[in-house]
Design a protein around this motif. Structure first.
Motif, mmCIF file in Angstrom:
data_model
loop_
_atom_site.group_PDB
_atom_site.id
_atom_site.type_symbol
_atom_site.label_atom_id
_atom_site.label_comp_id
_atom_site.label_asym_id
_atom_site.label_seq_id
_atom_site.Cartn_x
_atom_site.Cartn_y
_atom_site.Cartn_z
ATOM 1 N N SER A 1 0.864 -1.171 0.000
ATOM 2 C CA SER A 1 0.000 0.000 0.000
ATOM 3 C C SER A 1 0.905 1.226 0.000
ATOM 4 C CB SER A 1 -0.906 0.005 1.235
ATOM 5 O OG SER A 1 -1.641 1.203 1.323
ATOM 6 N N LEU A 2 0.690 2.143 -0.945
ATOM 7 C CA LEU A 2 1.595 3.267 -1.148
ATOM 8 C C LEU A 2 0.839 4.581 -1.146
ATOM 9 C CD1 LEU A 2 4.462 4.327 -2.046
ATOM 10 C CD2 LEU A 2 3.657 4.039 -4.401
ATOM 11 N N LYS A 3 1.350 5.548 -0.388
ATOM 12 C CA LYS A 3 0.880 6.930 -0.446
ATOM 13 C C LYS A 3 2.061 7.792 -0.881
ATOM 14 C CE LYS A 3 -2.615 6.638 3.237
ATOM 15 N NZ LYS A 3 -3.060 7.201 4.538
ATOM 16 N N ASN A 4 2.005 8.289 -2.128
ATOM 17 C CA ASN A 4 3.128 9.035 -2.678
ATOM 18 C C ASN A 4 2.641 9.809 -3.890
ATOM 19 O OD1 ASN A 4 5.480 9.611 -4.403
ATOM 20 N ND2 ASN A 4 6.632 8.427 -2.900
ATOM 21 N N ASN A 5 2.734 11.134 -3.863
ATOM 22 C CA ASN A 5 2.236 11.931 -4.973
ATOM 23 C C ASN A 5 3.104 11.833 -6.222
ATOM 24 O OD1 ASN A 5 -0.174 13.125 -3.991
ATOM 25 N ND2 ASN A 5 1.012 14.547 -2.743
ATOM 26 N N ILE A 6 4.375 11.491 -6.058
ATOM 27 C CA ILE A 6 5.275 11.407 -7.204
ATOM 28 C C ILE A 6 5.035 10.138 -8.010
ATOM 29 C CG2 ILE A 6 7.702 11.382 -7.917
ATOM 30 C CD1 ILE A 6 6.762 14.033 -6.775
ATOM 31 N N ALA A 7 4.638 9.046 -7.338
ATOM 32 C CA ALA A 7 4.473 7.765 -8.030
ATOM 33 C C ALA A 7 3.287 6.977 -7.504
ATOM 34 C CB ALA A 7 5.746 6.935 -7.886
ATOM 35 N N GLY A 8 2.304 7.636 -6.910
ATOM 36 C CA GLY A 8 1.187 6.931 -6.302
ATOM 37 C C GLY A 8 -0.083 6.983 -7.127
ATOM 38 N N ALA A 9 -1.198 7.419 -6.515
ATOM 39 C CA ALA A 9 -2.505 7.408 -7.171
ATOM 40 C C ALA A 9 -2.495 8.251 -8.444
ATOM 41 C CB ALA A 9 -3.568 7.918 -6.198
ATOM 42 N N GLU A 10 -3.309 7.842 -9.418
ATOM 43 C CA GLU A 10 -3.287 8.475 -10.736
ATOM 44 C C GLU A 10 -3.817 9.906 -10.712
ATOM 45 O OE1 GLU A 10 -4.450 7.178 -15.307
ATOM 46 O OE2 GLU A 10 -5.505 6.272 -13.615
ATOM 47 N N VAL A 11 -4.786 10.179 -9.856
ATOM 48 C CA VAL A 11 -5.403 11.504 -9.801
ATOM 49 C C VAL A 11 -5.219 12.098 -8.414
ATOM 50 C CG1 VAL A 11 -7.555 12.813 -10.038
ATOM 51 C CG2 VAL A 11 -7.128 10.841 -11.523
ATOM 52 N N ILE A 12 -4.821 13.366 -8.341
ATOM 53 C CA ILE A 12 -4.755 14.087 -7.072
ATOM 54 C C ILE A 12 -5.723 15.257 -7.140
ATOM 55 C CG2 ILE A 12 -2.400 13.401 -6.541
ATOM 56 C CD1 ILE A 12 -1.467 16.153 -7.500
ATOM 57 N N ASP A 13 -6.302 15.638 -5.990
ATOM 58 C CA ASP A 13 -7.304 16.702 -5.943
ATOM 59 C C ASP A 13 -6.724 18.044 -5.536
ATOM 60 O OD1 ASP A 13 -9.306 14.819 -6.567
ATOM 61 O OD2 ASP A 13 -9.463 14.240 -4.455
ATOM 62 N N SER A 14 -5.522 18.017 -4.919
ATOM 63 C CA SER A 14 -4.948 19.269 -4.432
ATOM 64 C C SER A 14 -3.440 19.137 -4.298
ATOM 65 C CB SER A 14 -5.561 19.634 -3.068
ATOM 66 O OG SER A 14 -4.877 20.725 -2.483
ATOM 67 N N LEU A 15 -2.733 20.256 -4.425
ATOM 68 C CA LEU A 15 -1.291 20.281 -4.189
ATOM 69 C C LEU A 15 -0.966 20.479 -2.711
ATOM 70 C CD1 LEU A 15 -0.112 22.549 -7.142
ATOM 71 C CD2 LEU A 15 0.067 20.063 -6.978
ATOM 72 N N TYR A 16 -1.976 20.700 -1.897
ATOM 73 C CA TYR A 16 -1.734 21.090 -0.511
ATOM 74 C C TYR A 16 -2.298 20.085 0.489
ATOM 75 C CZ TYR A 16 -0.640 25.351 -2.968
ATOM 76 O OH TYR A 16 -0.081 26.261 -3.845
ATOM 77 N N SER A 17 -2.506 18.846 0.046
ATOM 78 C CA SER A 17 -2.983 17.805 0.954
ATOM 79 C C SER A 17 -2.088 16.580 0.839
ATOM 80 C CB SER A 17 -4.433 17.423 0.620
ATOM 81 O OG SER A 17 -4.537 16.962 -0.711
ATOM 82 N N SER A 18 -2.172 15.697 1.824
ATOM 83 C CA SER A 18 -1.373 14.473 1.816
ATOM 84 C C SER A 18 -1.827 13.552 0.682
ATOM 85 C CB SER A 18 -1.502 13.754 3.161
ATOM 86 O OG SER A 18 -1.007 14.572 4.207
ATOM 87 N N PRO A 19 -0.966 12.666 0.191
ATOM 88 C CA PRO A 19 -1.306 11.819 -0.953
ATOM 89 C C PRO A 19 -2.367 10.779 -0.648
ATOM 90 C CG PRO A 19 0.830 11.211 -0.041
ATOM 91 C CD PRO A 19 0.430 12.472 0.638
ATOM 92 N N LYS A 20 -3.029 10.312 -1.722
ATOM 93 C CA LYS A 20 -3.998 9.234 -1.619
ATOM 94 C C LYS A 20 -3.285 7.889 -1.558
ATOM 95 C CE LYS A 20 -7.522 11.627 -4.420
ATOM 96 N NZ LYS A 20 -8.338 11.523 -5.665
#
Length: 323
Positions: free
Chosen positions: A42-61
């Protein structure tokens, strides 16, 4: 996103049980091992994680998956000259392939030199694209490792490694209204250099402890992504159970970026830690030269910029044949 298997826990015992002894065997000829590992993570990482992000100012999905990965170690030893040629899957989360030479120098210890080739790790072309399906790309690179093992017949090792980092399509910041100079500050390509000093301590025949202190320099082309700092590793193996080996590995690091991030208007501070636990069953099903390993791992990245925070956890299973 399809990610390479991160065999943190499984690799930990393989690293520190091997390095505690002279890695040049007393018999000539071929030796090695083949490993097949499967893991769920299970991975939470904005650089290589979930395909869609909702904000630049929240923790990754959270992004989850199951992966399969091979491992290989192959060597040939010349006893007369105490020379060893080897090829292997370098341990760690980079998945590097290495090939090189280890030379015994008597009471001076052993010298090691190897070349690295890495590739296939997937990241997002522009990790800062919000509210859309991000396109993926791959990283690759080459590098080298130089090591001085058992320095003057002691239990100390020094290792220097350097690897390049190349992103096939580096478009960081393209979705934002940044100038070319600002986008260049987000460039993830460059070099990573590490200098490590480790000590192998065996207080008794059943306990093996290996602390290591490293200086890490991520000399990336983007000044906001370039970071340097210190990393501490501590490995432990318990060898007192018949037919079993138990191990644990702890890593902690503190890195700081060089320049102000053009998106978040601050320099990044990144504190990370990881813990791996492993149990290895020798001769499973009475099969000679086989080992069955199970491992758990957890890692956490804490940053003063929420976008770069991360978390990973999972379980790995592996079968290894030694010849």
């Amino acid at each position: 996103m399809n990610k390479k298997l991160l065999c943190v826990a499984i690799n930990s015992v393989m690293i520190f049980t091997a390095q505690a002894y002279d890695q040049i065997p007393a018999t000539a000829g071929f030796a090695g091992s083949v490993t097949l590992a499967v893991g769920s993570r299970s991975l939470k990482n904005n650089i290589a994680g979930a395909e869609v992000i909702d904000s630049l100012y929240s923790s990754p999905k959270t992004d989850s998956g199951t992966e399969v990965g091979p491992g290989l170690e192959l060597s040939y030893t010349f006893i007369g000259s105490r020379t060893q040629l080897f090829a292997c899957t370098e341990h760690g989360d980079q998945g590097d392939l290495g090939a090189g030479i280890r030379q015994g120098l008597g009471n001076l210890g052993n010298l090691r030199a190897s070349l690295l080739l890495s590739g296939g790790d997937e990241v997002w072309k522009d990790p800062y694209a919000v509210g859309v399906e991000r396109d993926d790309t791959e990283t690759s690179g080459t590098g080298m490792i130089f090591g001085w093992e058992h320095i003057f017949e002691s239990d100390f090792d020094i290792t220097y490694s350097q690897r390049s980092i190349e992103v096939d399509d580096e478009f960081s910041g393209t979705a934002l209204r940044l100038t070319p100079a600002q986008r260049e500050l987000l460039n993830r390509e460059g070099d990573e250099k590490t200098l490590a000093v480790s000590y192998h301590w065996m207080p008794s025949s059943v306990h093996l402890i290996t602390p290591s202190l490293s200086y890490v320099n991520r000399n990336l082309d983007g000044g906001a992504m370039a970071m340097d700092g210190m990393q501490f590793d501590l490995s432990y193996a318990y060898l007192g159970l018949q037919g079993w080996e138990l191990g644990a590995h702890l890593t902690s690091s503190a890195l700081k970026s060089d320049d102000v991030n053009p998106i978040f208007a601050k320099k990044q501070d990144l504190d990370s830690y990881a813990l791996g636990l492993e149990a290895t069953y020798l001769r499973p099903f009475n099969l000679p030269n086989w080992e069955l390993s199970a491992g758990l791992y957890y890692s956490k990245d804490n940053s003063n910029i929420k976008f770069y925070e991360g978390e990973s956890q999972g379980i790995d299973l592996a079968m290894t044949y030694t010849f």
